[in-house]
Design a protein around this motif. Structure first.
Motif, PDB file in Angstrom:
ATOM      1  N   PHE A 294       0.827  -1.206   0.000  1.00 28.43           N
ATOM      2  CA  PHE A 294       0.000   0.000   0.000  1.00 28.43           C
ATOM      3  C   PHE A 294       0.861   1.257   0.000  1.00 28.43           C
ATOM      4  O   PHE A 294       0.510   2.252  -0.637  1.00 28.43           O
ATOM      5  N   GLY A 295       1.990   1.227   0.717  1.00 21.90           N
ATOM      6  CA  GLY A 295       2.861   2.403   0.750  1.00 21.90           C
ATOM      7  C   GLY A 295       3.419   2.731  -0.626  1.00 21.90           C
ATOM      8  O   GLY A 295       3.308   3.867  -1.106  1.00 21.90           O
ATOM      9  N   PHE A 296       4.011   1.740  -1.298  1.00 25.79           N
ATOM     10  CA  PHE A 296       4.571   1.966  -2.630  1.00 25.79           C
ATOM     11  C   PHE A 296       3.470   2.283  -3.637  1.00 25.79           C
ATOM     12  O   PHE A 296       3.665   3.130  -4.527  1.00 25.79           O
ATOM     13  N   GLY A 297       2.332   1.596  -3.517  1.00 26.55           N
ATOM     14  CA  GLY A 297       1.251   1.827  -4.472  1.00 26.55           C
ATOM     15  C   GLY A 297       0.724   3.251  -4.418  1.00 26.55           C
ATOM     16  O   GLY A 297       0.543   3.906  -5.450  1.00 26.55           O
ATOM     17  N   VAL A 298       0.485   3.759  -3.201  1.00 26.12           N
ATOM     18  CA  VAL A 298      -0.027   5.123  -3.058  1.00 26.12           C
ATOM     19  C   VAL A 298       1.016   6.141  -3.505  1.00 26.12           C
ATOM     20  O   VAL A 298       0.692   7.122  -4.202  1.00 26.12           O
ATOM     21  N   LEU A 299       2.283   5.931  -3.139  1.00 25.15           N
ATOM     22  CA  LEU A 299       3.332   6.860  -3.548  1.00 25.15           C
ATOM     23  C   LEU A 299       3.481   6.888  -5.066  1.00 25.15           C
ATOM     24  O   LEU A 299       3.610   7.964  -5.673  1.00 25.15           O
ATOM     25  N   GLY A 300       3.452   5.714  -5.693  1.00 23.05           N
ATOM     26  CA  GLY A 300       3.536   5.671  -7.149  1.00 23.05           C
ATOM     27  C   GLY A 300       2.362   6.359  -7.814  1.00 23.05           C
ATOM     28  O   GLY A 300       2.526   7.085  -8.806  1.00 23.05           O
ATOM     29  N   LEU A 301       1.148   6.154  -7.261  1.00 19.72           N
ATOM     30  CA  LEU A 301      -0.028   6.800  -7.821  1.00 19.72           C
ATOM     31  C   LEU A 301       0.058   8.318  -7.672  1.00 19.72           C
ATOM     32  O   LEU A 301      -0.315   9.074  -8.585  1.00 19.72           O
ATOM     33  N   MET A 302       0.594   8.787  -6.549  1.00 19.50           N
ATOM     34  CA  MET A 302       0.751  10.231  -6.348  1.00 19.50           C
ATOM     35  C   MET A 302       1.754  10.815  -7.349  1.00 19.50           C
ATOM     36  O   MET A 302       1.520  11.876  -7.930  1.00 19.50           O
ATOM     37  N   LEU A 303       2.861  10.108  -7.566  1.00 19.30           N
ATOM     38  CA  LEU A 303       3.863  10.596  -8.519  1.00 19.30           C
ATOM     39  C   LEU A 303       3.296  10.668  -9.932  1.00 19.30           C
ATOM     40  O   LEU A 303       3.538  11.632 -10.670  1.00 19.30           O
ATOM     41  N   LEU A 304       2.535   9.653 -10.322  1.00 20.20           N
ATOM     42  CA  LEU A 304       1.934   9.657 -11.662  1.00 20.20           C
ATOM     43  C   LEU A 304       0.913  10.787 -11.786  1.00 20.20           C
ATOM     44  O   LEU A 304       0.817  11.435 -12.838  1.00 20.20           O
ATOM     45  N   THR A 305       0.157  11.036 -10.733  1.00 16.91           N
ATOM     46  CA  THR A 305      -0.815  12.131 -10.761  1.00 16.91           C
ATOM     47  C   THR A 305      -0.113  13.481 -10.904  1.00 16.91           C
ATOM     48  O   THR A 305      -0.540  14.351 -11.682  1.00 16.91           O
ATOM     49  N   MET A 306       0.975  13.640 -10.171  1.00 15.65           N
ATOM     50  CA  MET A 306       1.729  14.885 -10.266  1.00 15.65           C
ATOM     51  C   MET A 306       2.355  15.044 -11.649  1.00 15.65           C
ATOM     52  O   MET A 306       2.439  16.150 -12.183  1.00 15.65           O
ATOM     53  N   THR A 312       6.110  17.693 -12.204  1.00 13.84           N
ATOM     54  CA  THR A 312       7.353  16.972 -11.962  1.00 13.84           C
ATOM     55  C   THR A 312       8.069  16.753 -13.274  1.00 13.84           C
ATOM     56  O   THR A 312       7.506  16.932 -14.359  1.00 13.84           O
ATOM     57  N   THR A 313       9.320  16.334 -13.190  1.00 10.88           N
ATOM     58  CA  THR A 313      10.102  16.092 -14.396  1.00 10.88           C
ATOM     59  C   THR A 313       9.656  14.816 -15.078  1.00 10.88           C
ATOM     60  O   THR A 313       9.023  13.948 -14.470  1.00 10.88           O
ATOM     61  N   THR A 314      10.042  14.703 -16.360  1.00 10.38           N
ATOM     62  CA  THR A 314       9.639  13.526 -17.138  1.00 10.38           C
ATOM     63  C   THR A 314      10.179  12.237 -16.522  1.00 10.38           C
ATOM     64  O   THR A 314       9.575  11.172 -16.655  1.00 10.38           O
ATOM     65  N   GLY A 315      11.305  12.313 -15.836  1.00  2.00           N
ATOM     66  CA  GLY A 315      11.909  11.115 -15.270  1.00  2.00           C
ATOM     67  C   GLY A 315      11.094  10.453 -14.184  1.00  2.00           C
ATOM     68  O   GLY A 315      11.408   9.323 -13.793  1.00  2.00           O
ATOM     69  N   THR A 316      10.073  11.123 -13.669  1.00  2.00           N
ATOM     70  CA  THR A 316       9.257  10.503 -12.626  1.00  2.00           C
ATOM     71  C   THR A 316       8.255   9.502 -13.177  1.00  2.00           C
ATOM     72  O   THR A 316       7.686   8.730 -12.411  1.00  2.00           O
ATOM     73  N   TRP A 317       8.034   9.511 -14.498  1.00  2.00           N
ATOM     74  CA  TRP A 317       7.119   8.511 -15.084  1.00  2.00           C
ATOM     75  C   TRP A 317       7.559   7.088 -14.743  1.00  2.00           C
ATOM     76  O   TRP A 317       6.778   6.310 -14.193  1.00  2.00           O
ATOM     77  N   PRO A 318       8.816   6.695 -15.090  1.00  2.77           N
ATOM     78  CA  PRO A 318       9.217   5.326 -14.788  1.00  2.77           C
ATOM     79  C   PRO A 318       9.234   5.030 -13.298  1.00  2.77           C
ATOM     80  O   PRO A 318       8.846   3.922 -12.885  1.00  2.77           O
ATOM     81  N   ALA A 319       9.658   6.013 -12.482  1.00  2.00           N
ATOM     82  CA  ALA A 319       9.694   5.782 -11.038  1.00  2.00           C
ATOM     83  C   ALA A 319       8.289   5.566 -10.484  1.00  2.00           C
ATOM     84  O   ALA A 319       8.043   4.630  -9.711  1.00  2.00           O
ATOM     85  N   GLY A 320       7.340   6.415 -10.901  1.00  2.99           N
ATOM     86  CA  GLY A 320       5.969   6.255 -10.430  1.00  2.99           C
ATOM     87  C   GLY A 320       5.344   4.957 -10.888  1.00  2.99           C
ATOM     88  O   GLY A 320       4.682   4.260 -10.108  1.00  2.99           O
ATOM     89  N   ALA A 321       5.556   4.603 -12.157  1.00  2.00           N
ATOM     90  CA  ALA A 321       4.993   3.361 -12.687  1.00  2.00           C
ATOM     91  C   ALA A 321       5.594   2.152 -11.987  1.00  2.00           C
ATOM     92  O   ALA A 321       4.883   1.181 -11.652  1.00  2.00           O
TER      93      ALA A 321
END
Length: 373
Positions: A294-306, A312-321
């Motif tokens: 749940f921790g990683f899932g919510v953080l990834g979803l927040m990064l993708l939303t941002m 955020t920078t384009t590089g956050t796509w792979p990190a969020g996914a």
């Protein structure tokens, strides 16, 4: 027919006739006023108002996209809380997840981040207060579809949990683990008998450490071929909840149909609860799976939303996914493991097992048991 060695020692097949003794009245009220309103009100403060206030405060120093990401994180935690409302003992976990979402948005804002870190501690504590309010002793708990927990004996980490369709003896974490919780389907409960323990003793559990019985009030539960005797502070309240929920409980799925299948299921379940195997740590990581998932899932979803909001920078796509995928993997694996463990907990006795002790209500299956009149 005799019990197989894996579940021994078993209680005597025949009990002894005993005379009922006078029992003490229950100390629980008939109902707890405003139980639901107060519990969900405190829970809403812990899971919605405080985390959302932290997220909205970030509008003073961050772009709108970051705030939207925080709102998404709080919304996911709130949705999980509402979906899991029948299990108040997990409310603190959902509150922690919501508070972490609010704190993450404020990491770059001082001194607000210090307030956010305080909320990470305060929100789970508030959720714990809501949990205790929702499950406060009262006979109206019999009518509420919520899990209720009772301490069953002193000085050991064990509890009796009564859920919607089953009752569970949660044996707690013991050295090395390997002890699977034991459960009975409420639909199969024959009777819940009030009584007391005289002189102390113990009650064996199939394939698990025996329950120590202290002198004092207790409840005896017979369901199918299974039987429990456990100390509880208020047996009248426990019995009332068991009897009422038995009338509305759903039937549980059938278990293994042969001894080999039962052995395979129990072996798997024991491995999942073992802390160390052959000198190495168990690979199950039962506790970490939902936390990481749940921790990683919510953080990834927040990064993708941002990222979608363009903050955020384009590089956050792979990190969020990647975080979302890792979180989803851990959550799904935890749900699958939990479902099978719940099934195994109902199978403490093998197929076609003889009764676990004397099941007749008019006799005492253990010398220390005395029913109440």
């Amino acid at each position: 027919m005799t019990h197989i060695p894996e579940v021994l020692p078993a209680p005597p097949e025949a009990g002894t006739e005993v005379s009922p003794v006078s029992g003490r009245p229950s100390s629980a009220p008939e109902s707890v006023p405003s139980r639901r309103v107060q519990a969900f009100g405190i829970g809403a403060v812990a899971l919605v108002l405080v985390p959302l206030a932290l997220v909205l405060w970030a509008l003073r120093g961050l772009d709108l996209g970051a705030v939207i990401g925080g709102v998404v994180g709080v919304a996911v935690a709130t949705t999980g809380w509402l979906a899991d409302a029948r299990t108040p003992r997990r409310w603190s976990g959902w509150a922690l997840l919501a508070a972490l979402a609010g704190a993450y948005v404020n990491l770059a804002l001082a001194p607000v981040v210090l307030v956010a870190l305080v909320a990470v501690i305060a929100c789970p504590l508030l959720a714990r207060v809501a949990h205790r309010r929702f499950t406060a002793p009262g006979f109206d708990l019999a009518e509420i579809d919520v899990e209720v927990g009772f301490e069953i004996y002193r000085h050991q980490p064990a509890r009796l949990r009564i859920e919607r369709d089953r009752a569970v003896l949660a044996l707690g974490r013991m050295a090395g683990g390997g002890h699977v919780h034991q459960a009975i389907p409420l639909a199969e409960v024959r009777f819940a008998q009030l009584g007391e323990i005289v002189g102390g003793g113990s009650w064996p559990l199939p394939g698990a450490p025996a329950i120590r019985l202290s002198e004092g009030p207790a409840v005896r539960v017979v369901a199918g071929q299974q039987q429990w005797i456990v100390n509880v502070e208020d047996p009248r309240l426990v019995a009332a909840i068991l009897r009422r929920r038995q009338t509305a409980a759903w039937s549980q799925r059938t278990g293994p149909q042969d001894l080999d299948s039962w052995h395979a299921l129990r072996k798997w379940a024991t491995a999942q609860t073992t802390t160390f195997r052959n000198g190495k740590k168990s690979q199950s990581y039962r506790v970490l799976r939902p936390v990481v998932g749940f921790g990683f899932g919510v953080l990834g979803l927040m990064l993708l939303t941002m990222q979608i909001a363009g903050t955020t920078t384009t590089g956050t796509w792979p990190a969020g996914a990647a975080m979302l995928l890792v979180g989803g993997f851990f959550v799904v694996s935890w749900l699958r493991q939990r479902t099978r463990l719940h099934h195994a907990e109902l199978q403490s006795l093998p197929p076609n097992s003889p009764p676990w002790g004397d099941l007749r209500p008019e006799v005492a299956p253990a010398p220390c048991w005395r029913p109440w009149s």
